[in-house]
Design a protein around this motif. Structure first.
Motif, PDB file in Angstrom:
ATOM      1  N   UNK A  41       0.865  -1.187   0.000  1.00 40.83           N
ATOM      2  CA  UNK A  41       0.000   0.000   0.000  1.00 40.83           C
ATOM      3  C   UNK A  41       0.895   1.229   0.000  1.00 40.83           C
ATOM      4  N   UNK A  42       0.790   2.043  -1.048  1.00 39.94           N
ATOM      5  CA  UNK A  42       1.564   3.289  -1.053  1.00 39.94           C
ATOM      6  C   UNK A  42       1.973   3.709  -2.441  1.00 39.94           C
ATOM      7  N   UNK A  43       2.835   4.738  -2.467  1.00 39.13           N
ATOM      8  CA  UNK A  43       3.347   5.262  -3.732  1.00 39.13           C
ATOM      9  C   UNK A  43       4.332   4.260  -4.316  1.00 39.13           C
ATOM     10  N   UNK A  44       4.302   4.093  -5.630  1.00 36.39           N
ATOM     11  CA  UNK A  44       5.218   3.159  -6.292  1.00 36.39           C
ATOM     12  C   UNK A  44       6.525   3.907  -6.573  1.00 36.39           C
ATOM     13  N   UNK A  45       7.671   3.323  -6.162  1.00 34.59           N
ATOM     14  CA  UNK A  45       8.935   4.038  -6.327  1.00 34.59           C
ATOM     15  C   UNK A  45       9.240   4.333  -7.790  1.00 34.59           C
ATOM     16  N   UNK A  46       9.873   5.483  -8.031  1.00 28.97           N
ATOM     17  CA  UNK A  46      10.319   5.879  -9.371  1.00 28.97           C
ATOM     18  C   UNK A  46       9.194   5.980 -10.395  1.00 28.97           C
ATOM     19  N   UNK A  47       7.966   6.179  -9.935  1.00 27.61           N
ATOM     20  CA  UNK A  47       6.838   6.327 -10.864  1.00 27.61           C
ATOM     21  C   UNK A  47       5.869   7.354 -10.296  1.00 27.61           C
ATOM     22  N   UNK A  48       6.266   8.651 -10.301  1.00 32.57           N
ATOM     23  CA  UNK A  48       5.397   9.666  -9.704  1.00 32.57           C
ATOM     24  C   UNK A  48       3.988   9.594 -10.296  1.00 32.57           C
ATOM     25  N   UNK A  49       2.992   9.675  -9.429  1.00 33.52           N
ATOM     26  CA  UNK A  49       1.600   9.605  -9.889  1.00 33.52           C
ATOM     27  C   UNK A  49       1.014   8.203  -9.792  1.00 33.52           C
ATOM     28  N   UNK A  50       1.859   7.191  -9.494  1.00 34.98           N
ATOM     29  CA  UNK A  50       1.344   5.812  -9.430  1.00 34.98           C
ATOM     30  C   UNK A  50       1.347   5.294  -7.993  1.00 34.98           C
ATOM     31  N   UNK A  51       0.245   4.663  -7.612  1.00 36.31           N
ATOM     32  CA  UNK A  51       0.072   4.087  -6.272  1.00 36.31           C
ATOM     33  C   UNK A  51      -0.405   2.651  -6.418  1.00 36.31           C
ATOM     34  N   UNK A  52      -0.194   1.863  -5.352  1.00 34.41           N
ATOM     35  CA  UNK A  52      -0.678   0.486  -5.367  1.00 34.41           C
ATOM     36  C   UNK A  52      -1.393   0.184  -4.057  1.00 34.41           C
ATOM     37  N   UNK A  53      -2.403  -0.654  -4.120  1.00 32.67           N
ATOM     38  CA  UNK A  53      -3.099  -1.143  -2.913  1.00 32.67           C
ATOM     39  C   UNK A  53      -3.569  -2.556  -3.231  1.00 32.67           C
ATOM     40  N   UNK A  65     -11.568  -0.807   4.339  1.00 32.82           N
ATOM     41  CA  UNK A  65     -11.934   0.581   4.660  1.00 32.82           C
ATOM     42  C   UNK A  65     -10.738   1.458   5.056  1.00 32.82           C
ATOM     43  N   UNK A  66      -9.860   0.961   5.938  1.00 37.30           N
ATOM     44  CA  UNK A  66      -8.721   1.797   6.360  1.00 37.30           C
ATOM     45  C   UNK A  66      -7.687   1.912   5.246  1.00 37.30           C
ATOM     46  N   UNK A  67      -7.624   0.896   4.364  1.00 34.64           N
ATOM     47  CA  UNK A  67      -6.741   1.019   3.195  1.00 34.64           C
ATOM     48  C   UNK A  67      -7.245   2.167   2.312  1.00 34.64           C
ATOM     49  N   UNK A  68      -8.550   2.196   2.069  1.00 36.36           N
ATOM     50  CA  UNK A  68      -9.125   3.264   1.240  1.00 36.36           C
ATOM     51  C   UNK A  68      -8.896   4.631   1.849  1.00 36.36           C
ATOM     52  N   UNK A  69      -9.116   4.714   3.147  1.00 37.31           N
ATOM     53  CA  UNK A  69      -8.924   5.985   3.851  1.00 37.31           C
ATOM     54  C   UNK A  69      -7.469   6.444   3.747  1.00 37.31           C
ATOM     55  N   UNK A  70      -6.539   5.496   3.975  1.00 34.84           N
ATOM     56  CA  UNK A  70      -5.109   5.857   3.985  1.00 34.84           C
ATOM     57  C   UNK A  70      -4.629   6.252   2.590  1.00 34.84           C
ATOM     58  N   UNK A 120      -3.569   5.784   9.885  1.00 40.40           N
ATOM     59  CA  UNK A 120      -2.758   4.555   9.951  1.00 40.40           C
ATOM     60  C   UNK A 120      -1.402   4.813   9.301  1.00 40.40           C
ATOM     61  N   UNK A 121      -0.334   4.357   9.959  1.00 35.85           N
ATOM     62  CA  UNK A 121       1.018   4.455   9.397  1.00 35.85           C
ATOM     63  C   UNK A 121       1.211   3.318   8.383  1.00 35.85           C
ATOM     64  N   UNK A 122       1.552   3.694   7.152  1.00 33.94           N
ATOM     65  CA  UNK A 122       1.655   2.678   6.096  1.00 33.94           C
ATOM     66  C   UNK A 122       3.083   2.154   5.898  1.00 33.94           C
ATOM     67  N   UNK A 123       4.032   2.559   6.757  1.00 31.73           N
ATOM     68  CA  UNK A 123       5.430   2.242   6.411  1.00 31.73           C
ATOM     69  C   UNK A 123       5.699   0.734   6.284  1.00 31.73           C
TER      70      UNK A 123
END
Ligand SMILES: Cc1cc2nc3c(=O)[nH]c(=O)nc-3n(C[C@H](O)[C@H](O)[C@H](O)COP(=O)(O)OP(=O)(O)OC[C@H]3O[C@@H](n4cnc5c(N)ncnc54)[C@H](O)[C@@H]3O)c2cc1C
Length: 370
Positions: free
Chosen positions: A302-314, A326-331, A344-347
């Protein structure tokens, strides 16, 4: 801000709901139908504290809380209700187990060891209805659903600026990959770690009101020595869901082609008949299979995809995707709109923690390699 969400499972629709609720312009792109895959065929069981002591703890506790909030005013729509949950053993035919204290609707083959969840700590939703409900709630807030297969991304330099929707260039400020086990295919376009599909089978019975809101987790050793862990969830709509029997069958590239393994549904039906006389005599509404998305270390991406600004994964939520949606969507909504998460901390779920697949070697593998 226009967000394109690829995948209309419980994760994609939950991200869509939270983004739309905060005023973003949202398009969900789904290849087949909303909730056509695991999100429509899973158990829908929710537990408040079963992930305590693991990196999923805060995501699960926040999700359990959000499920209760979301159900207010909608409980009838997706069958949210609290449950009492028991654990036990299903005895072999030659050695019926003695009955412990617990549900009275079980056969004497079942021995209950104890209560493992209460009306405070365990609950359920009807997962297909919940996923569709999240999409509808997003649509009420302005989101749009597009049916079609995303086959690639649009780039401006490194930045991801949209998707290729079967030849149509669909532009967006951000793209969220929420393709469940098929997220592995997105590793052709983006530096993503592997995602695997683990197959499970289930039956849904028309049991009527005979079974109270009591969930059951059993252990059973087949004559062949195989250990099965059937899970039984009576639902508010008068059906009862039972899942067991995982398999190594490969993930088909098209979600429409997911079918049960030969013999698996018959095997499951025999098992159910031994669990309860009510299951033995009830009509089977559906026998089905689906693939849960899993990762190499068992934690979601869950988070931003490295080296691909604008792309996220969940994705990669494994056995807890309905709970943790629900908390994934919120985060994810917070990450996209505010640049950081609050609830929620996604680290622990950062996709950068795992090595990305070589895009030239993407395959739909059967199980985690590690
Ligand atoms: C037998 C079983 C029982 C389970 N029971 C529970 C439970 O009791 N509680 C719980 O919390 N979790 C449970 N789970 C886990 C849960 O079902 C999953 O974690 C969750 O459904 C995954 O949701 P998802 O949205 O990531 O993926 P999916 O539901 O697989 O959705 C992905 C979507 O993406 C779409 N898609 C794929 N590729 C493309 C493309 N190129 N373009 C457009 N769309 C695309 C697919 O068509 C699909 O609709 C269970 C899983 C199984 C298998």
């Amino acid at each position: 801000m226009r967000a394109l969400i690829v995948g209309g499972g419980v994760i994609g629709t939950s991200v869509a709901y939270h983004l739309a609720a905060r005023g973003a312009d949202v398009i969900v792109i789904e290849r087949s139908a909303i909730a056509c895959a695991a999100s429509g065929k899973s158990g829908g069981f929710l537990a408040m504290d079963w992930c305590d002591g693991t990196p999923l703890m805060h995501l699960s506790r926040r999700s359990f809380e959000l499920h209760a909030e979301l159900a207010e005013g909608h409980a009838g729509e997706w069958g949210y209700r609290r449950m009492t949950t028991y654990g036990g053993i299903l005895g072999r035919p030659s050695a019926p187990a003695s009955h412990g204290a617990g549900p009275g609707w079980l056969s004497p083959n079942v021995s209950i060891h104890g209560q493992i969840g209460s009306m405070v700590t365990t609950a359920q939703v009807q997962p297909a209805a919940f996923t569709i409900g999240m999409m509808r709630a997003a649509e009420v807030r302005g989101a749009e659903l597009r049916l079609g297969n995303v086959t690639g991304l649009l780039r401006r330099g490194e930045k991801v600026v949209g998707v290729d929707l079967e030849g149509e260039a669909l532009k967006g400020d951000v793209v969220v990959i929420a393709m469940g086990p098929w997220s592995v295919l997105a590793a052709r376009w983006l530096p993503l770690p592997p995602v695997f599909g683990l197959k499970g089978h289930s039956l849904v019975f028309n049991t009527g009101p005979a079974i109270p809101p009591e969930a059951l987790f059993l252990e059973y050793q087949e004559a062949t020595g195989t250990i099965l862990s059937p899970e039984i969830f009576p639902r508010a709509d008068g059906t009862t869901y039972v899942c067991a029997i995982s398999s190594d069958s490969p993930l088909p590239t098209d979600p429409e082609f997911v079918v049960p393994d030969d013999g698996a549904i018959d095997r499951l039906q025999v098992l159910c008949a031994r669990i309860s006389p009510i299951l033995a005599s009830s009509r089977v509404r559906s026998g089905q299979a689906c693939f849960r998305p899993v990762t190499q270390d068992g934690l979601p991406l869950i988070g931003a995809i490295p080296d691909a600004p604008g792309a996220y994964v969940a994705t990669g939520h494994g056995v807890w995707g309905i709970l943790n949606a629900p908390a994934t969507g919120e985060a994810v909504a917070e990450l996209i709109l505010d640049g950081a998460t609050r609830a929620v901390d996604l680290s622990s779920f950062d996709p950068a923690r795992l090595e990305a697949v070589n895009p030239g070697r993407v395959t739909v593998a059967r199980r985690p390699l590690g």
